[in-house]
Design a protein around this motif. Structure first.
Motif, PDB file in Angstrom:
ATOM      1  N   SER A 128       0.821  -1.209   0.000  1.00 26.87           N
ATOM      2  CA  SER A 128       0.000   0.000   0.000  1.00 26.87           C
ATOM      3  C   SER A 128       0.851   1.253   0.000  1.00 26.87           C
ATOM      4  N   GLY A 129       0.282   2.287  -0.609  1.00 25.90           N
ATOM      5  CA  GLY A 129       0.952   3.585  -0.589  1.00 25.90           C
ATOM      6  C   GLY A 129       1.010   4.243  -1.947  1.00 25.90           C
ATOM      7  N   GLU A 191     -10.052   1.853   4.170  1.00 27.03           N
ATOM      8  CA  GLU A 191      -9.780   3.053   3.358  1.00 27.03           C
ATOM      9  C   GLU A 191     -11.095   3.610   2.775  1.00 27.03           C
ATOM     10  N   TYR A 192     -11.922   2.728   2.252  1.00 29.83           N
ATOM     11  CA  TYR A 192     -13.222   3.157   1.703  1.00 29.83           C
ATOM     12  C   TYR A 192     -14.061   3.840   2.784  1.00 29.83           C
ATOM     13  N   LYS A 262     -12.347  -0.253  -7.731  1.00 32.50           N
ATOM     14  CA  LYS A 262     -11.747  -1.354  -8.496  1.00 32.50           C
ATOM     15  C   LYS A 262     -12.033  -2.706  -7.877  1.00 32.50           C
ATOM     16  N   ARG A 289     -20.601   4.512  -2.980  1.00 30.43           N
ATOM     17  CA  ARG A 289     -19.960   4.681  -4.287  1.00 30.43           C
ATOM     18  C   ARG A 289     -20.877   4.154  -5.390  1.00 30.43           C
TER      19      ARG A 289
HETATM   20  C1  6PG Z   1      -3.226   1.496  -1.533  1.00 29.53           C
HETATM   21  C2  6PG Z   1      -4.541   1.692  -2.191  1.00 29.53           C
HETATM   22  C3  6PG Z   1      -4.526   1.138  -3.571  1.00 29.53           C
HETATM   23  C4  6PG Z   1      -5.666   1.640  -4.433  1.00 29.53           C
HETATM   24  C5  6PG Z   1      -6.825   0.708  -4.432  1.00 29.53           C
HETATM   25  C6  6PG Z   1      -8.184   1.269  -4.170  1.00 29.53           C
HETATM   26  O1  6PG Z   1      -3.250   0.901  -0.467  1.00 29.53           O
HETATM   27  O2  6PG Z   1      -2.202   1.933  -2.064  1.00 29.53           O
HETATM   28  O3  6PG Z   1      -5.537   1.062  -1.453  1.00 29.53           O
HETATM   29  O4  6PG Z   1      -4.446  -0.240  -3.468  1.00 29.53           O
HETATM   30  O5  6PG Z   1      -5.942   2.949  -4.261  1.00 29.53           O
HETATM   31  O6  6PG Z   1      -6.752   0.121  -5.676  1.00 29.53           O
HETATM   32  O7  6PG Z   1      -8.759   1.654  -5.324  1.00 29.53           O
HETATM   33  P1  6PG Z   1     -10.262   1.903  -5.699  1.00 29.53           P
HETATM   34  O8  6PG Z   1     -10.720   3.081  -4.926  1.00 29.53           O
HETATM   35  O9  6PG Z   1     -10.106   2.217  -7.148  1.00 29.53           O
HETATM   36  O10 6PG Z   1     -11.054   0.667  -5.483  1.00 29.53           O
END
Ligand code: 6PG
Length: 481
Positions: A128-129, A191-192, A262, A289
Motif C-alpha cells: 500500500s501507498g 480506506e473506503y 476497483k 460509491r
Molecule cells: C493502496 C490503495 C490502492 C488503491 C486501491 C483502491 O493501499 O495503495 O488502497 O491499493 O488505491 O486500488 O482503489 P479503488 O478506490 O479504485 O477501489
C-alpha cells in the motif's frame, strides 16, 4: 548471477518499487517486462540504479542469485497467473515468487498451493501507498511460508516505510498463504470507510454552514493537527483547496460526483458477509460509491420529496466541532469493524495474525496511515484477545466524549435530508453492540413461527419450538439454528 531481488512488470508501481529496492544498500535488482521497451526505458532513465535487465525469463532467472526472489507487479487476475506460470518454468525449489499486486486472497491461497507443489515458495504481499509509497517506502503485508520470510524479510524491511514513532519498518510476516492479501483487502475496505466518512463530514459542513471548499480545507488542515491526524485528512484539505484552471471554480465542484471502485472494497464486504462479521461502515461506503454511480437512477429520483424546512445551522462553530467528534467516533467504529474482520478471517483460515503488528505496519507508508493506529496497536498489545477493539479504554474514553455530538450530527443529517450513511450506520452499530437486549429475540420468534426454526431461552438450556399452528404450547426441539 548477482542480483538478490528481481521485479517483473515495470509499469509505474513496478518500476517505482524496483527503484526503491535499488536505492537500498545491499540490493542489486534484476528487472523484466513482457515488452523489452519498458525495461530499456527504465534502465536508460535510471542508470544510477544499476539494474540488471533481462530480455527473457531464462535470462531473468540466470541473473538472480539463489534462492531466487522475484516480485511480480502486474495486473491482478490472468496477467498474474501468466507470469507465475512463466517463472515456475525457470525457477527451482526453494526460490520465491512474490505477488505484490492487489490479488483477491482466495486466488492467493489457490496459487500458493499450486506453486508449493513445485517446491517453489509463493508469497502474496499486499503493498500500500500508491506510486509515491512504492518509490519511497510502502507499507507491506506479506503472507506465504516461514521459509520465504527468511530471505524476503530483510529485503522488504529495507524498502518499507519507517514508522516515525519508533523507527520500525512497516512490514511484518502477516501469516501463511493468503493472509497478506487478506489483510491488504481489509486495509482497502477501511480506506473506503474512512474516505466516505470524511466526504460526509465535508458535505455536512458545507451544506450546514455554507462555507466554501477552501474554508473547509482550512478546517481539515486544523483537524489534521489533532486526534484525526492522518494522510487522508491531509490530502482532503489539498483536494478541497484546489482551483480548477479552466473554470476558476473549486475543483471539487467540477469533478463528476460518481465514485469509482476497483473491487477491493466489495471483496471486503463479500468476505465479511460470508464470515458473518458486520462491517457496516465499509459496506455503506462501498454502497455509497455504487449509489453515486447510477446517474439514470439519480436523475429520476430527484423528484422524491425532501424535508419541508430549510436546513440552517445556528451555531456554525459548534456544529463543525460536533461533526469532528462524529467523524472520530465513526472512524473508531470503522476500524473496530475492520479489525474484527481480520480476527475472524484469521480464525477461519488458520492464520496466526498479530493484530497489534498489523496496526503498527499501517502507521506509515499506506493510504490509511494515521497517528490513531498507535492507539490501536496499544489496545492489542495490552490485550491481544480483545473481542471488540472499541472497548479498549482509550476508545471508550473517546466515544464517551464524542457520542452526544455524534447523535446530534446524525439526527441533524436525517432532519436536513443530507445522506450520511457511514455516520449513521456506525452509530447504529455502536448502539447495537452495546445494547443489553436486542430485538433479535423477536426475529427468532418470527423464524420459529413461519419455519419452525426454533429458539433458545434466556432462563434454561435447550432448544425450543412453540406449536404456533396448534395450541401454542412450547415443546423441546432439535437444534436447527
Ligand atoms: C493502496 C490503495 C490502492 C488503491 C486501491 C483502491 O493501499 O495503495 O488502497 O491499493 O488505491 O486500488 O482503489 P479503488 O478506490 O479504485 O477501489
Amino acid at each position: 548471477a548477482h542480483a538478490n531481488i528481481g521485479v517483473v512488470g515495470l509499469a509505474v508501481m513496478g518500476s517505482n518499487l524496483a527503484r526503491n529496492l535499488a536505492s537500498r544498500e545491499g540490493n542489486t535488482v534484476a528487472v523484466f517486462n513482457r515488452s523489452y521497451e519498458k525495461t530499456a526505458d527504465l534502465i536508460a532513465e535510471h542508470p544510477e540504479a544499476g539494474f540488471v535487465p533481462a530480455q527473457t525469463y531464462e535470462e531473468f532467472a540466470a541473473s538472480l542469485q539463489k534462492p531466487r526472489t522475484a516480485i511480480i507487479m502486474v495486473k491482478a487476475g490472468a496477467a498474474t497467473d501468466a507470469v507465475i506460470n512463466a517463472l515456475v518454468e525457470v525457477f527451482e525449489p526453494g526460490d520465491i515468487i512474490v505477488d505484490g499486486g492487489n490479488a483477491y486472497f482466495p486466488d492467493t491461497i489457490r496459487r500458493e498451493k499450486a506453486v508449493r507443489e513445485t517446491g517453489i515458495n509463493f508469497v502474496g504481499a499486499g503493498i500500500s501507498g500508491g506510486e509515491e509509497g512504492a518509490l519511497h517506502g510502502p507499507s507491506i503485508m506479506p503472507g506465504g511460508s516461514d521459509e520465504s520470510w527468511i530471505t524476503l524479510g530483510p529485503i522488504l524491511r529495507s524498502i518499507a516505510a519507517i514508522a516515525p514513532e519508533d523507527g520500525e519498518p512497516c512490514v511484518t510476516h502477516v501469516g501463511h498463504d493468503g493472509a497478506g492479501h487478506f489483510v491488504k483487502m481489509v486495509h482497502n475496505g477501511i480506506e473506503y470507510a474512512d474516505m466516505q466518512l470524511i466526504a460526509e463530514a465535508y458535505d455536512l459542513i458545507r451544506r450546514g454552514t455554507g462555507k466554501s471548499p477552501a474554508e473547509i480545507a482550512d478546517i481539515f488542515a486544523e483537524w489534521n493537527t489533532g486526534e484525526l491526524e492522518s494522510y487522508l485528512i491531509e490530502i482532503t484539505a489539498e483536494v478541497l483547496r484546489q482551483i480548477d484552471a479552466s473554470t476558476g471554480k473549486p475543483l471539487v465542484d467540477v469533478i463528476l460526483d460518481q465514485a469509482g471502485a476497483k473491487g477491493t472494497g466489495a471483496w471486503t464486504v463479500q468476505t465479511a458477509l460470508s464470515l458473518g462479521v458486520p462491517v457496516s461502515g465499509i459496506a455503506e461506503a462501498t454502497f455509497a460509491r455504487s449509489l453515486s454511480s447510477h446517474p439514470e437512477q439519480r436523475d429520476v429520483a430527484q423528484t422524491l420529496p425532501g424535508p419541508d424546512e430549510e436546513f440552517t445551522v445556528t451555531d456554525g462553530d459548534g456544529f463543525i466541532e460536533d461533526v469532528r467528534r462524529a467523524l472520530y467516533a465513526s472512524k473508531i467504529v470503522a476500524y473496530s469493524q475492520g479489525f474484527d474482520e481480520i480476527r475472524a478471517g484469521a480464525a477461519e483460515y488458520n492464520w496466526n495474525i498479530d493484530l497489534a503488528a498489523i496496526a503498527k505496519i499501517w502507521r506509515a507508508g499506506c493510504i490509511i496511515r494515521a497517528q490513531f493506529l498507535n492507539r490501536i496497536a496499544d489496545a492489542y498489545v495490552e490485550n491481544a484477545e480483545l473481542p471488540v477493539l472499541m472497548t479498549a479504554p482509550y476508545f471508550v474514553d473517546a466515544l464517551t466524549r464524542g457520542q452526544s455530538a455524534w447523535r446530534r450530527v446524525v439526527a441533524t443529517a436525517a432532519a436536513a435530508g443530507i445522506p450520511a450513511p457511514a455516520f449513521s450506520s456506525s452509530l447504529a452499530y455502536y448502539d447495537g453492540i452495546r445494547a443489553d437486549r436486542l430485538p433479535a429475540s423477536l426475529i427468532q420468534g418470527q423464524r420459529d413461527f413461519f419455519g419452525a426454526h426454533t429458539y433458545k431461552r434466556i432462563d434454561r438450556p435447550g432448544t425450543f419450538h412453540t406449536l404456533w399452528s396448534g395450541d401454542r404450547t412450547e415443546v423441546e426441539a432439535e437444534d436447527t439454528h
